[in-house]
Design a protein around this motif. Structure first.
Motif, PDB file in Angstrom:
ATOM      1  N   LYS A   1       2.267  -8.720   8.669  1.00  0.00           N
ATOM      2  CA  LYS A   1       2.502  -9.235  10.014  1.00  0.00           C
ATOM      3  C   LYS A   1       3.094 -10.636   9.972  1.00  0.00           C
ATOM      4  O   LYS A   1       4.039 -10.948  10.700  1.00  0.00           O
ATOM      5  CB  LYS A   1       1.182  -9.234  10.809  1.00  0.00           C
TER       6      LYS A   1
ATOM      7  N   CYS B   1      -2.600 -10.469   8.249  1.00  0.00           N
ATOM      8  CA  CYS B   1      -2.143  -9.881   6.983  1.00  0.00           C
ATOM      9  C   CYS B   1      -0.734 -10.357   6.650  1.00  0.00           C
ATOM     10  O   CYS B   1      -0.002 -10.843   7.512  1.00  0.00           O
ATOM     11  CB  CYS B   1      -2.193  -8.364   7.044  1.00  0.00           C
TER      12      CYS B   1
ATOM     13  N   LEU C   1      -3.976   2.891   7.339  1.00  0.00           N
ATOM     14  CA  LEU C   1      -2.543   3.152   7.372  1.00  0.00           C
ATOM     15  C   LEU C   1      -1.973   2.890   5.990  1.00  0.00           C
ATOM     16  O   LEU C   1      -2.429   1.992   5.272  1.00  0.00           O
ATOM     17  CB  LEU C   1      -1.869   2.233   8.403  1.00  0.00           C
TER      18      LEU C   1
ATOM     19  N   CYS D   1      -9.031  -8.745   6.898  1.00  0.00           N
ATOM     20  CA  CYS D   1      -8.238  -9.918   6.517  1.00  0.00           C
ATOM     21  C   CYS D   1      -9.153 -11.043   6.023  1.00  0.00           C
ATOM     22  O   CYS D   1      -8.684 -11.986   5.389  1.00  0.00           O
ATOM     23  CB  CYS D   1      -7.412 -10.414   7.691  1.00  0.00           C
TER      24      CYS D   1
ATOM     25  N   THR E   1      -8.093   1.018  10.006  1.00  0.00           N
ATOM     26  CA  THR E   1      -7.027   0.261  10.678  1.00  0.00           C
ATOM     27  C   THR E   1      -6.875   0.735  12.126  1.00  0.00           C
ATOM     28  O   THR E   1      -7.286   1.839  12.464  1.00  0.00           O
ATOM     29  CB  THR E   1      -5.705   0.463   9.927  1.00  0.00           C
ATOM     30  N   PRO E   2      -6.269  -0.100  12.977  1.00  0.00           N
ATOM     31  CA  PRO E   2      -6.155   0.249  14.397  1.00  0.00           C
ATOM     32  C   PRO E   2      -5.324   1.516  14.644  1.00  0.00           C
ATOM     33  O   PRO E   2      -4.435   1.843  13.861  1.00  0.00           O
ATOM     34  CB  PRO E   2      -5.429  -0.959  14.999  1.00  0.00           C
TER      35      PRO E   2
END
Ligand code: SF4
Ligand code: SF4
Lengths: 259, 423
Positions: B147, B144, B372, B344, B283-284
């Motif tokens: 990041k 993404c 998130l 992504c 999301t994680p």
């Protein structure tokens, strides 16, 4: 002693509503009081009122709902306001299929009910845009009561507020007052802004059935009318609509009693 | 508890601020985990690891570094552990899951960056996480935008290698990812001074496959209507598996799975019959982000599956072990990793297929799709996810949240209403 009273207590962010039903679902009492600073104190005050009606502890089932539902220590159960508004609205409006719009003090809820069951719902985010709080702030800025604001709006038109955020919208309204804009036009802009916000949320849900308004704003005729125009469907409301959450909680208490 | 203060100070950590973090963690662990009833005994391993999360494993890593081994920190399940392990390197996950690190991240990043990225950058720059101090090299990836740009900032402070992850999944993208893996292997050889042979890579592939199978075994137990483990405990296991030694991880997960399989035979469940079964997707959830699971499981439902990178995306699909040349192995790796369905990529319909399949396998009553804040990728995908699930008759609740507790009340109402809706 057997259970003969079913109380639903809806501790909202600004107002607390209580409904007491008998075993047939008939509403015996309605109570309304501001929530104030402490929802625990409010819950205690409601308890005194219940006692005042002569409803003893072993004769009643109590379900609490709303943002302060955890503060009602004497409740037999807590149920969320989504479920309660849905149940209450079905009961009040006498249908099992409807879409409920509740413009509350701190949040706005949209709930789709099919065959008496909640099938989908949305709540707005943390900010106060599109909530009763937004209308209150704007009414204050215009130095009118909420009812007056809605009635003024009916006579206005032609002005809009672009900002959805309560804080920015307030300064826009102050700017409009400064420019000498007519109060009814500003009132129109305020009501229209909240209606548009609610309608844009509603766009995410299926709206192919009766839409009803619940909560404190359901007595504001012009708001109801505007909402209908923008959503392009009939929006129904009635004075008991503001007790929908509490009525739903009372109905949940009834279910508790049955099981 | 052992005293790790010397180690932390040797790592150049901000001791004072780190003490603040150490103070809040035990309470959180107590509230979220230890308060549960009837937990599997084998959770004792993860209870110990999490209670000394900044001590036990970091101390082990430092011991290995003294023997000359290199530690690589990663941020995405696309980075192939196998390559690093084949060169006798060690992998540790580096994603930040606590609000504690966010303010330090916000010193250099826009507020409108997702909390995972802000916390990861903050953990490094604020010097309050030993793992971020220990890692000799960070391995980032072009997933993404948040990041990618954050890696540029981190790269000024620590050696950083970026893998170029494709954005689509055509045949040529799989070939491209294979080339990226081969190039990464060269970099790892150079950095560790060790040569990657087909034998060593084959062993590493086998090792990581065994870890995946062990994690899968635990998840398989969650498919049972006799639910032998809570979602919180399973999530903790998965989160820690990013940091642990892979062989020990497999061993501990298998030990847990043994107990869970026995529980199912004996009819031992952690919840009462009829408890609603929730799959969480999105999301994680990086350590110590337990907020969502905790709210769901203290609102009367149980989490039975996570379709996320801290969940099934981490261990589903094995690497073909039959390849004997590096070229064949790199291709096998690429094929396996490119099966991971992350937002992504475009299109990402594979994620929807996964969700529909997992909903059946885990017998779920409803799905909570949570992203998130400021993660535009997963937020946008909610539209197609909820449409597909609704079409399949599976109720879904879409949520957005961050690492702060401010919205816990709102979340509790929405999640509570969703669970009531399932009843
Ligand atoms: S969500 Fe996507 S970018 Fe994040 S770890 Fe998973 S695969 Fe990587
Ligand atoms: S959650 Fe979204 S924005 Fe955050 S790191 Fe993952 S892909 Fe990027």
């Amino acid at each position: 002693m057997s259970i003969s009273y079913y109380a639903g207590i809806d501790i909202g962010s600004t107002c607390s509503k209580t409904v007491v039903m008998d075993g047939s679902g008939k509403i015996l009492h309605r109570l309304l009081r501001p929530t104030g600073w402490s929802s625990v104190d409010t819950a205690d005050a409601v308890l005194k009122e219940l006692d005042g009606f002569g409803i003893a502890q072993d004769e009643r089932k109590v379900v609490s709902t709303g943002y302060g539902r955890a503060s009602v220590s004497y409740a037999d159960k807590q149920v969320t306001e989504i479920t309660c508004h849905a149940r209450g609205a079905c009961h009040i409006y006498g249908t099992d299929n409807l879409t409920v719009i509740d413009i509350g003090g701190q949040d706005t809820k949209l709930i789709v009910v099919q065959n008496g069951q909640v099938t989908d719902f949305l709540m707005n985010d943390k900010c106060s845009a599109g909530t009763g709080r937004f209308l209150e702030v704007m009414a204050n800025t215009l130095s009118v009561r909420l009812e007056e604001l809605c009635e003024l709006a009916r006579m206005g038109g032609g002005v809009s507020i672009s900002s959805m955020c309560t804080v920015f919208a307030e300064s826009e309204v102050i700017g409009l007052i400064g420019k000498g804009e007519k109060r009814e036009n500003i009132a129109y802009a305020v009501v229209n802004s909240i209606v548009q916000k609610v309608a844009s949320q509603a766009g995410r849900l299926k709206l192919d059935q009766t839409v009803c308004l619940t909560g404190g704003l359901c007595e504001f005729e012009y708001l109801r009318k505007r909402l209908g125009e923008v959503l392009r469907c009939e929006v129904i409301a009635c004075p008991d609509g503001r007790y929908a959450g509490a009525a739903g909680a009372a109905l949940s208490a009834l279910r508790l009693g049955e099981s | 508890m052992a005293d790790y203060r010397q180690m932390w100070s040797d790592l150049g950590m901000d001791m004072e601020n780190h003490d603040n973090l150490c103070q809040v963690l035990p309470t959180a662990v107590g509230d979220v985990f230890l308060s549960q009833e009837n937990r599997p005994k084998a959770m004792d391993f993860w209870d110990l690891v999490i209670s000394e999360v900044h001590g036990i494993r970091p101390a082990e890593l430092i011991e290995e570094q003294k023997k000359g081994r290199k530690v690589f920190g990663t941020f995405c399940v696309y980075v192939p552990d196998e390559v690093i392990i084949a060169a006798n390197g060690i992998v540790t996950g580096l994603c930040g899951g606590s609000q504690f690190w966010v303010p330090d991240g916000e010193k250099v990043l826009p507020k409108s960056t997702c909390p995972l990225v802000k916390a990861s950058v903050g953990a490094r720059l604020g010097r309050t996480c030993p793992f971020f101090r220990i890692a000799d090299m960070y391995v980032g990836e072009t997933t993404c935008d948040g990041k990618k740009k954050a890696y540029e900032i981190l790269g000024e402070d620590v050696p950083m290698y970026i893998m170029d992850v494709p954005q689509m999944k055509r045949e040529k993208d799989i070939l491209k990812w294979k080339d990226e893996i081969a190039e990464f292997a060269k970099k790892v050889e150079e950095f560790t001074g060790n040569t990657i042979t087909p034998e060593k890579l084959g062993e590493a592939i086998h090792l990581i496959n065994e870890k995946r199978k062990a994690l899968q075994r635990v998840y398989d137990c969650r498919k049972s209507k006799t639910l032998p483990i809570s979602g919180r405990d399973a999530l903790l296991m998965t989160q820690i598996s990013f940091f642990d030694d892979p062989a020990r991880c497999a061993q501990m997960c298998n030990r847990l799975a043994d107990e869970l399989e026995q529980r199912i035979k004996d009819g031992v469940s952690v919840v009462s019959a009829g408890t609603k079964r929730i799959m969480v997707t999105g999301t994680p959830l990086a350590v110590p982000n337990w907020k969502l699971h905790n709210i769901i499981e203290t609102s009367g439902a149980a989490v039975v599956c996570e379709e996320m990178c801290t969940g099934t995306r981490y261990f589903e699909n094995l690497v073909d072990e039959s390849q004997t040349t590096l070229d064949g192995q790199f291709m096998a790796l690429s094929e396996r990793y490119m099966k991971t369905n992350c937002a992504c990529f475009t299109p990402n319909t594979g994620r929807i297929d996964d969700l529909l399949r997992l909903a059946k396998e885990y017998q779920v009553d409803g799905v909570i799709d949570c992203s998130l804040k400021f993660c535009c990728l997963y937020d946008t995908e909610k539209y197609s996810v909820s449409r597909a699930l609704k079409e399949a008759g599976i109720p879904v609740l879409s949520l957005e949240t961050d690492y702060e507790d401010a919205d816990a009340g709102q979340l509790r109402t929405r999640i509570g209403a969703f669970i009531e809706m399932l009843s």
